[in-house]
Design a protein around this motif. Structure first.
Motif: not given
Length: 423
Positions: A175-202
């Motif tokens: 029950k107490e793990d609710y505090i982490f739910a939005n963190a996984y949403l954020g981590l998913g966006l950070i990781i996928s966005s970094l891949i896309g941004l690196i492709s644009l940098i190159e």
């Protein structure tokens, strides 16, 4: 013959792009529906309410960190897509602007969390939700939209939501793990966005240039009025759950979040439909006002029938839908009443989206900004009063009242133009 073949190729390309784009958007729609029953089971409706409040907090901040990049930034990339040097400068200046903004937003978030009791008592939720704002800072989707690179847009959506869903099912175990739910949403966006941004940098050899800071500050000034109006629109869309949590508690907020998710599904679809037909509506109206409005009416009329059909199906299957979200039998009747009341909202929302499209196509942007700011401020007051006096159903009644008010205001602006068209 060549012209015909070229048009066929162009049409097939648009259909293919729409299918690719649609797949990514479907993932956006489905992923929260997949995890929500699990979150209700593990964290309860109260935990879901807290997650929803943190998510809404992040969405409001995302409007500020975007700061017009998804409108004018995308437009500039689209116009200059064949000029790599202009694209390099535009991307660099917008990202520097975003860095300025996220520093300001971080200080605002820290102030709210440490000094405002409503935020302080669940500070962990808001801190972890801020990861989603960091992900939106990095997110290069606005660039890929300008380049019409729908494969990368869908890639970012699919990878980010896959990480989110996996994170919820693997790591949310008590029950107490609710505090982490939005963190996984954020981590998913950070990781996928970094891949896309690196492709644009190159691809574009992105780098900072001498006057990038000056250009970033200029962008902050130029985009202020548009962002200001969108911020108030986000208040109308995302703050109700905070008001409900403040007035009625997190359990009521959790009930609202379940029903709101269905309404948000309709809103996401309507926004997707808006974007898909908007360019053609603008072209038709520019060519012939009478024919353009006729085509606008045809597009949106058929779409309204589709929305109406979906609402009727959801209305009939209310009990089955709510049981999917793990609503207990003793709450089923009351939740069914709230759910069916909430289903009225998309019927008015489809009309307001269609009228908003016509406002933009007719260059009535200033009127749209004024209506958006005024109605958003009024909506927060109405929602607070309705929820305080009649409970959860007040939130849905207030939203219906606001949607009707916005429709009437849009019609007031458009009426002289429609009358002129008939004459």
């Amino acid at each position: 013959m060549f012209k015909l073949n070229y048009q066929n190729i162009l049409q097939n390309s648009r259909i293919r792009n729409f299918v690719i784009y649609g797949i990514g958007q479907i993932v956006n729609l489905v992923s929260p529906l997949l995890v929500m029953p699990y979150l209700v089971t593990i964290c309860g409706k109260e935990g879901l309410g807290k997650i929803g409040v943190g998510f809404s907090f992040a969405l409001v901040l995302n409007v500020l960190v975007d700061y017009g990049s998804y409108i004018n930034g995308t437009k500039e990339i689209s116009i200059n897509r064949n000029n790599a040097e202009i694209i390099r400068k535009k991307i660099a200046s917008i990202y520097v602007m975003k860095l300025f903004l996220i520093v300001i937003l971080l200080f605002i978030a820290l102030f709210l969390v440490y000094f405002i009791p409503f935020f302080k008592k669940e500070q962990a939720v808001f801190f972890f939700s801020f990861l989603y704002v960091a992900g939106q800072l990095i997110n290069p989707t606005w660039i890929f939209q300008g380049l019409e690179n729908y494969k990368w847009i869908s890639f970012i959506n699919i990878i980010s939501k896959a990480i989110y869903v996996a994170g919820i099912f693997i790591f949310i175990n008590k029950k107490e793990d609710y505090i982490f739910a939005n963190a996984y949403l954020g981590l998913g966006l950070i990781i996928s966005s970094l891949i896309g941004l690196i492709s644009l940098i190159e691809k574009y050899n992105l780098r900072f240039y001498r006057n990038v800071t000056k250009d970033a500050v200029m962008l902050l000034k130029e985009e202020f009025s548009l962002t200001f109006s969108q911020l108030f629109l986000s208040f109308y869309q995302y703050l109700p759950i905070m008001i409900i949590s403040y007035v009625g508690g997190n359990n009521m907020a959790g009930q609202y979040r379940i029903i709101e998710q269905i309404v948000m599904t309709f809103r996401t679809y309507l926004q997707m439909f808006f974007n898909f037909v908007y360019a053609d509506v603008c072209l038709q109206i520019h060519t012939s006002l009478k024919n353009g409005i006729s085509n606008w009416l045809k597009y949106n009329g058929l779409n309204y029938l589709f929305i109406l059909l979906l609402v009727v199906v959801a209305f009939v299957l209310t009990d089955q839908i709510l049981m999917y979200f793990n609503i207990s039998s003793n709450e089923l009747d009351s939740m069914a009443f709230f759910f069916r009341l909430g289903l009225i909202i998309p019927l008015f929302m489809a009309i307001s989206f269609a009228l908003k499209q016509l406002l933009f196509a007719l260059d009535k942007n200033k009127m749209y900004i004024n209506i958006t700011i005024g109605s958003s401020i009024f909506s927060l007051l109405v929602i607070y009063l309705f929820v305080k006096n009649i409970g959860l159903q007040g939130a849905f009644l207030a939203t219906i009242v606001i949607e009707i008010m916005v429709i009437l205001l849009y019609c007031t602006v458009l009426k002289p133009i429609i009358r002129l068209n008939k004459e």
